[in-house]
Scaffold this motif. Structure first.
Motif, PDB file in Angstrom:
ATOM      1  N   TRP A  55      14.203 -32.118   3.747  1.00 43.69           N
ATOM      2  CA  TRP A  55      14.989 -33.093   2.830  1.00 43.69           C
ATOM      3  C   TRP A  55      15.216 -32.189   1.390  1.00 43.69           C
ATOM      4  O   TRP A  55      14.361 -31.434   1.096  1.00 43.69           O
ATOM      5  N   TYR A  56      15.950 -32.743   0.837  1.00 37.73           N
ATOM      6  CA  TYR A  56      16.521 -31.911  -0.522  1.00 37.73           C
ATOM      7  C   TYR A  56      17.259 -33.077  -1.318  1.00 37.73           C
ATOM      8  O   TYR A  56      17.685 -33.799  -1.024  1.00 37.73           O
ATOM      9  N   GLY A  57      17.114 -32.598  -2.667  1.00 36.28           N
ATOM     10  CA  GLY A  57      17.991 -33.410  -3.752  1.00 36.28           C
ATOM     11  C   GLY A  57      17.712 -32.758  -5.231  1.00 36.28           C
ATOM     12  O   GLY A  57      16.857 -31.839  -5.419  1.00 36.28           O
ATOM     13  N   ALA A  58      18.541 -33.259  -5.820  1.00 32.86           N
ATOM     14  CA  ALA A  58      18.400 -32.881  -7.529  1.00 32.86           C
ATOM     15  C   ALA A  58      17.344 -33.552  -7.971  1.00 32.86           C
ATOM     16  O   ALA A  58      17.011 -34.567  -7.830  1.00 32.86           O
ATOM     17  N   VAL A  59      16.566 -32.903  -8.877  1.00 35.57           N
ATOM     18  CA  VAL A  59      15.583 -33.287  -9.886  1.00 35.57           C
ATOM     19  C   VAL A  59      16.159 -33.943 -10.899  1.00 35.57           C
ATOM     20  O   VAL A  59      16.787 -33.331 -11.747  1.00 35.57           O
ATOM     21  N   PRO A  60      15.767 -35.413 -10.963  1.00 37.39           N
ATOM     22  CA  PRO A  60      16.432 -36.148 -12.220  1.00 37.39           C
ATOM     23  C   PRO A  60      16.104 -35.557 -13.613  1.00 37.39           C
ATOM     24  O   PRO A  60      15.081 -34.912 -13.567  1.00 37.39           O
ATOM     25  N   HIS A  61      16.821 -35.520 -14.670  1.00 37.94           N
ATOM     26  CA  HIS A  61      16.697 -35.068 -15.904  1.00 37.94           C
ATOM     27  C   HIS A  61      16.615 -33.488 -15.960  1.00 37.94           C
ATOM     28  O   HIS A  61      16.020 -33.215 -16.889  1.00 37.94           O
ATOM     29  N   THR A  62      17.161 -32.910 -15.098  1.00 38.81           N
ATOM     30  CA  THR A  62      17.245 -31.608 -15.206  1.00 38.81           C
ATOM     31  C   THR A  62      18.386 -30.710 -15.428  1.00 38.81           C
ATOM     32  O   THR A  62      18.883 -29.539 -15.341  1.00 38.81           O
ATOM     33  N   GLU A  63      19.536 -31.799 -15.656  1.00 40.86           N
ATOM     34  CA  GLU A  63      20.803 -31.413 -15.895  1.00 40.86           C
ATOM     35  C   GLU A  63      20.890 -30.208 -17.131  1.00 40.86           C
ATOM     36  O   GLU A  63      20.248 -30.654 -18.171  1.00 40.86           O
ATOM     37  N   HIS A  64      21.621 -29.276 -16.959  1.00 36.13           N
ATOM     38  CA  HIS A  64      21.756 -28.431 -18.167  1.00 36.13           C
ATOM     39  C   HIS A  64      22.824 -27.290 -18.040  1.00 36.13           C
ATOM     40  O   HIS A  64      23.279 -27.191 -16.971  1.00 36.13           O
ATOM     41  N   GLY A  65      23.132 -26.552 -19.267  1.00 40.06           N
ATOM     42  CA  GLY A  65      24.037 -25.636 -18.856  1.00 40.06           C
ATOM     43  C   GLY A  65      25.431 -26.136 -18.813  1.00 40.06           C
ATOM     44  O   GLY A  65      25.575 -27.292 -19.231  1.00 40.06           O
ATOM     45  N   ALA A  66      26.256 -25.538 -18.065  1.00 37.52           N
ATOM     46  CA  ALA A  66      27.425 -25.925 -17.726  1.00 37.52           C
ATOM     47  C   ALA A  66      27.552 -26.609 -16.411  1.00 37.52           C
ATOM     48  O   ALA A  66      28.191 -26.099 -15.392  1.00 37.52           O
ATOM     49  N   GLY A  67      26.905 -27.533 -16.211  1.00 40.30           N
ATOM     50  CA  GLY A  67      26.816 -28.267 -14.915  1.00 40.30           C
ATOM     51  C   GLY A  67      25.617 -27.735 -14.058  1.00 40.30           C
ATOM     52  O   GLY A  67      25.747 -27.998 -12.753  1.00 40.30           O
TER      53      GLY A  67
END
Length: 95
Positions: A55-67
């Protein structure tokens, strides 16, 4: 509530930090999210096609930089009630 054992999450987290040197607020968000995997490892992630129980996924609240966003992949073993971390990485969106 049935909980899952977290396996290799801290060593994989440390490897990711050593490799990418993320900002403190990103590290904190990843650590907070990591421990939620013990309660519900399926929440907010997708199964990887072609792999058994990966399984995989984005970790919430870790958006940074240019996307960019931090992602994690892990294996879920239902019979052992264990979640084994495969690794963390920073990827460009969309994932």
């Amino acid at each position: 509530m049935i909980r899952y054992e977290l396996v290799n999450f801290l060593p994989r987290f440390d490897e990711w930090v050593d490799l990418e040197s993320p900002a403190d607020e990103i590290r904190a968000a990843v650590l907070s999210w990591m421990f939620t995997r013990a309660e519900n490892p399926y929440l907010g992630v997708k199964r990887t096609e072609g792999f058994v129980n990966l399984w995989y996924g984005a970790v919430p609240h870790t958006e940074h930089g240019a996307g960019d966003v931090v992602v994690c992949s892990y294996f879920i073993n239902e019979s052992e009630r264990a979640v084994k971390c495969n690794g963390f990485a920073t990827l460009s969106t969309p994932i």
